[in-house]
Design an enzyme around this catalytic site. Structure first.
Site, short mmCIF file in Angstrom:
data_model
loop_
_atom_site.label_atom_id
_atom_site.label_comp_id
_atom_site.label_asym_id
_atom_site.label_seq_id
_atom_site.Cartn_x
_atom_site.Cartn_y
_atom_site.Cartn_z
CB SER A 109 3.53 -0.28 10.63
OG SER A 109 3.15 0.55 11.71
CE LYS A 110 4.54 1.69 3.73
NZ LYS A 110 3.70 1.31 2.58
CD GLN A 111 -0.14 2.31 9.19
OE1 GLN A 111 0.71 1.41 9.33
NE2 GLN A 111 -0.70 2.58 8.02
CB THR A 152 -0.90 0.01 1.25
OG1 THR A 152 -1.74 -1.14 1.21
CG2 THR A 152 -1.75 1.27 1.29
#
Length: 296
Positions: A232-234, A14
């Site tokens: 993660s990117k989050q 994503t």
């Protein structure tokens, strides 16, 4: 091992931000598994949610893959171009009684562990926008499959709930899109992080309902922070290196994280040499079946 004509893998990020070490391990595992089988390795950009996909992020991901020597076969597939395919699949599910419109909000069912299925027999509030959900209580239950690392898996989709297939804002949800695209691309093997293991029952249910072949699954341990959070990117995981020396070091670390035991002399080798060694020595049986690995 399967021949080229029977193996096709993929990496499907994503584009919500650049790749990090966790995504490198997933990409590397899927790449090595495909190349060791003499198969194809495809890249699909899962850009279903424009608000989460900043401009230029997908192009950055593709540049990162190339910098690490992870070169893909055929053209990149972009999910934002495939609405008609998802709509046709949804219509088939609806006609079979396996999908239904739902007006309920998460706030309304927040006291329940999963969505209670209130709209299964008719939309509760027809004047409101609707999402489309999958009937998890119909069809074969429980779902069983053999993960190549974690062995036999058994899940009852009804215990996971009626997953959303199309959102109220008209955007397609991950579960339907990934199943439609894996089938359209002829994906035989899915190699990804274990955080997606419990998504597999819904995907198997959709594959069976739509008459699609089921790929083999290999779920890899997650790369986590010292606090045990998924990288993660989050949670603002730092992006992959962009200079040659660090690229070599991070690629070597990813081989180690996959328990492939590369020789220390390989740590300073260029990506092409490291990957050639990885393909020649790839062994799923070496990977320890644990759910987490600490980031360096």
């Amino acid at each position: 091992m399967p021949s080229f004509s029977t193996y096709r893998g993929r990496f499907a990020p994503t584009p919500s931000g650049p790749l990090h070490l966790g995504s490198l391990v997933s990409a590397l595992g899927s790449f090595l598994d495909a190349r060791a089988a003499g198969g194809e390795w495809l890249v699909r950009i899962e850009d279903l949610d424009p608000p989460r996909c900043p401009e230029g992020a997908a192009e950055t991901i593709l540049r990162q893959l190339e910098a690490f020597g992870l070169h893909w076969d055929n053209d990149v597939t972009w999910q934002h171009t495939r609405d008609d395919n998802y709509q046709k699949a949804l219509e088939r599910l609806n006609a079979a009684g396996l999908a239904y419109p739902c007006s309920c909000s998460r706030k309304q069912w927040r006291e329940y562990p999963i969505y209670p299925g209130w709209c299964r027999n008719g939309v509760c509030e027809p004047e409101k926008p609707v999402a489309w959900r999958l009937r998890s209580d119909l069809g074969e239950r429980p779902i069983r499959w053999k993960d190549r690392l974690f062995g036999l898996q058994t899940f009852d989709p009804a215990e996971l709930g009626d997953v959303v297939l199309k959102r109220k804002d008209k955007l397609w949800a991950y579960q339907l899109a990934v199943v439609v695209d894996d089938a359209a691309q002829g994906i035989t093997d899915v190699v990804r992080g274990i955080d997606l293991l419990d998504n597999t029952p819904w995907q198997c249910q959709l594959q069976r309902a739509l008459g699609y072949p089921e790929p083999r699954y290999l779920h890899l341990p997650l790369i986590v922070t010292p606090e045990g959070q998924k990288l993660s990117k989050q949670n603002l995981a730092p992006p992959l290196a962009d200079n040659p020396a660090l690229i070599r070091r991070q690629l070597f670390w990813a081989l180690q994280a996959l328990d492939q035991a590369p020789p220390l002399a390989l740590a300073k080798a260029p990506p092409a040499e490291q990957l050639a060694w990885g393909v020649a020595h790839w062994s799923v049986s070496r990977i320890t079946a644990t759910t987490e690995r600490p980031a360096p």
